[in-house]
Scaffold this active site. Structure first.
Site, PDB file in Angstrom:
ATOM      1  N   HIS A  47       0.797  -1.228   0.000  1.00 53.04           N
ATOM      2  CA  HIS A  47       0.000   0.000   0.000  1.00 53.04           C
ATOM      3  C   HIS A  47       0.831   1.280   0.000  1.00 53.04           C
ATOM      4  O   HIS A  47       0.277   2.364   0.180  1.00 53.04           O
ATOM      5  CB  HIS A  47      -0.926   0.010   1.218  1.00 53.04           C
ATOM      6  CG  HIS A  47      -1.991  -1.037   1.179  1.00 53.04           C
ATOM      7  ND1 HIS A  47      -2.938  -1.101   0.187  1.00 53.04           N
ATOM      8  CD2 HIS A  47      -2.253  -2.074   2.014  1.00 53.04           C
ATOM      9  CE1 HIS A  47      -3.749  -2.124   0.406  1.00 53.04           C
ATOM     10  NE2 HIS A  47      -3.350  -2.738   1.503  1.00 53.04           N
ATOM     11  N   ARG A  72       5.742  -6.416   3.793  1.00 52.42           N
ATOM     12  CA  ARG A  72       4.440  -6.850   3.289  1.00 52.42           C
ATOM     13  C   ARG A  72       4.512  -6.716   1.769  1.00 52.42           C
ATOM     14  O   ARG A  72       4.532  -5.613   1.224  1.00 52.42           O
ATOM     15  CB  ARG A  72       3.290  -6.011   3.844  1.00 52.42           C
ATOM     16  CG  ARG A  72       1.946  -6.461   3.266  1.00 52.42           C
ATOM     17  CD  ARG A  72       0.751  -6.086   4.112  1.00 52.42           C
ATOM     18  NE  ARG A  72       0.525  -4.649   4.165  1.00 52.42           N
ATOM     19  CZ  ARG A  72      -0.494  -4.090   4.825  1.00 52.42           C
ATOM     20  NH1 ARG A  72      -1.360  -4.847   5.485  1.00 52.42           N
ATOM     21  NH2 ARG A  72      -0.641  -2.778   4.842  1.00 52.42           N
ATOM     22  N   ASP A  86      15.856 -11.486  -0.872  1.00 60.13           N
ATOM     23  CA  ASP A  86      17.219 -11.283  -1.352  1.00 60.13           C
ATOM     24  C   ASP A  86      17.788  -9.963  -0.865  1.00 60.13           C
ATOM     25  O   ASP A  86      18.982  -9.865  -0.552  1.00 60.13           O
ATOM     26  CB  ASP A  86      17.262 -11.317  -2.885  1.00 60.13           C
ATOM     27  CG  ASP A  86      17.384 -12.720  -3.444  1.00 60.13           C
ATOM     28  OD1 ASP A  86      17.390 -13.681  -2.652  1.00 60.13           O
ATOM     29  OD2 ASP A  86      17.477 -12.863  -4.679  1.00 60.13           O
ATOM     30  N   GLU A 151      -7.521 -11.692   5.667  1.00 61.41           N
ATOM     31  CA  GLU A 151      -8.215 -10.418   5.443  1.00 61.41           C
ATOM     32  C   GLU A 151      -9.629 -10.580   4.903  1.00 61.41           C
ATOM     33  O   GLU A 151     -10.371  -9.601   4.818  1.00 61.41           O
ATOM     34  CB  GLU A 151      -7.423  -9.571   4.443  1.00 61.41           C
ATOM     35  CG  GLU A 151      -5.997  -9.302   4.864  1.00 61.41           C
ATOM     36  CD  GLU A 151      -5.260  -8.449   3.857  1.00 61.41           C
ATOM     37  OE1 GLU A 151      -5.376  -7.214   3.938  1.00 61.41           O
ATOM     38  OE2 GLU A 151      -4.580  -9.030   2.978  1.00 61.41           O
ATOM     39  N   ASP A 177      -9.929  -4.906   6.970  1.00 63.13           N
ATOM     40  CA  ASP A 177     -10.383  -5.620   5.780  1.00 63.13           C
ATOM     41  C   ASP A 177     -11.474  -6.623   6.115  1.00 63.13           C
ATOM     42  O   ASP A 177     -12.450  -6.777   5.372  1.00 63.13           O
ATOM     43  CB  ASP A 177      -9.204  -6.338   5.117  1.00 63.13           C
ATOM     44  CG  ASP A 177      -8.237  -5.384   4.456  1.00 63.13           C
ATOM     45  OD1 ASP A 177      -8.380  -5.151   3.246  1.00 63.13           O
ATOM     46  OD2 ASP A 177      -7.350  -4.873   5.147  1.00 63.13           O
TER      47      ASP A 177
END
Length: 258
Positions: A47, A72, A86, A151, A177
C-alpha cells in the site's frame, strides 16, 4: 546469532512485540525508528510506493544496524517474495491468504529449494557470497519468516488449514479488511471478534505466532486476551502527524503577546 537472525525464534516464543508499518520509502526513517525501542518494522510494499531501489536502501540500513525488518509484499508472487528476501528482509507478510494452497505456495517461494526460491549465494541476505551453500540452506529454513495475512471471511473459514501449513510461521488477522468483508463500517462487530478468537485458537493449536494491526498500545492491551502477541502499531504517518499536531496545538493555545 543476531537480533535479525533470532527474530523468528523470538516471535514464536510469544513474547510481546511492537512494530509498525513503514509507509515512507526512506532509509533515514529506518535508521531513526531503529533507535525507538520498536522490535521490528514492516515495509509496506502493498500500500506504499516502495520500488526496488527504495526497498534495497532500507534493507541495507536495517541489516547494517541488525534491526529486524519484514516486508508486506505487493502480492504472493514468487518474484515479489524472492526480491524482498534477497534484499535482506527477515521475512514477509503475505496479503490476502484465503486458502491453505496459497499459504503453502508462499511458504515454498520464501525458502531455498527446488521450485521455491531456488538458490542465490550472492545476495545481501546471503552475505554476498561469503557463506557456504550448506550454511545458507540451513539459514533459509531456520531464519526466514512467513506470515499469512487473513483479510477475507474465506481466510477465516480456512484458517485452521492455513495455520497447519508447514513453513507458515504466523497468522496476521486484518481487522479493517475483515470488517469490510463482513459488510461492516467499523471494527466492533460480533463477526470480527468471533474471527479474532477463531484465528487465535488456530494459531495456538499449530504453534504459530498470532498478530494484528492496532492503532495504539491501548488497543494491543485490550486485544491481548485473544492470544495476540505481535502488534503492528499504526504507522510513521500517524506518529508524525500526531506529534506535529500536538506541537502546533500547543503553540496555537498561547495567548497573543504573552
Amino acid at each position: 546469532m543476531t537480533n535479525t537472525a533470532d527474530f523468528r525464534e523470538k516471535m514464536l516464543s510469544g513474547a510481546p512485540l511492537a512494530g509498525t508499518f513503514l509507509k515512507t520509502p526512506s532509509y533515514v526513517l529506518v535508521e531513526v525508528l531503529a533507535q525507538s525501542g520498536l522490535d521490528f518494522l514492516c515495509l509496506d510494499a502493498e500500500h506504499a510506493p516502495f520500488d526496488r531501489a527504495a526497498m534495497d536502501a532500507c534493507m541495507a540500513v536495517a541489516r547494517a544496524l541488525d534491526f529486524p525488518v519484514l516486508v508486506r509484499v505487493a502480492d504472493a508472487s514468487a518474484r515479489e517474495i524472492l526480491q524482498a528476501l534477497d534484499y535482506g528482509a527477515a521475512g514477509i507478510v503475505v496479503p490476502h491468504v484465503d486458502s491453505a494452497e496459497k499459504a503453502a505456495a508462499a511458504a515454498k517461494s520464501a525458502r531455498y529449494g527446488l521450485h521455491g526460491r531456488g538458490y542465490a549465494g550472492s545476495s545481501r541476505w546471503a552475505g554476498y557470497a561469503t557463506q557456504t551453500m550448506p550454511d545458507l540452506l540451513a539459514r533459509s529454513q531456520r531464519e526466514t519468516i512467513v506470515i499469512a495475512q487473513i483479510e477475507e471471511p474465506e481466510g477465516v473459514d480456512a484458517v485452521e488449514a492455513i495455520a497447519a501449513v508447514e513453513g507458515v510461521d504466523g497468522i496476521f488477522i486484518g481487522p479493517a479488511d475483515l470488517s469490510v468483508g463482513y459488510g461492516k463500517s467499523d471494527q466492533s462487530s460480533p463477526e470480527l471478534y468471533a474471527a479474532i478468537e477463531r484465528c487465535g485458537a488456530a494459531s495456538k493449536a499449530h504453534g504459530k505466532a498470532y498478530m494484528t494491526f492496532v492503532p495504539d498500545a491501548a488497543k494491543a492491551a485490550e486485544w491481548q486476551k485473544y492470544g495476540l502477541s505481535m502488534f503492528f502499531i499504526a504507522s510513521e504517518h500517524n506518529w508524525m502527524r500526531a506529534g506535529a499536531k500536538e506541537a502546533a496545538d500547543g503553540v496555537h493555545a498561547l495567548k497573543n503577546g504573552a
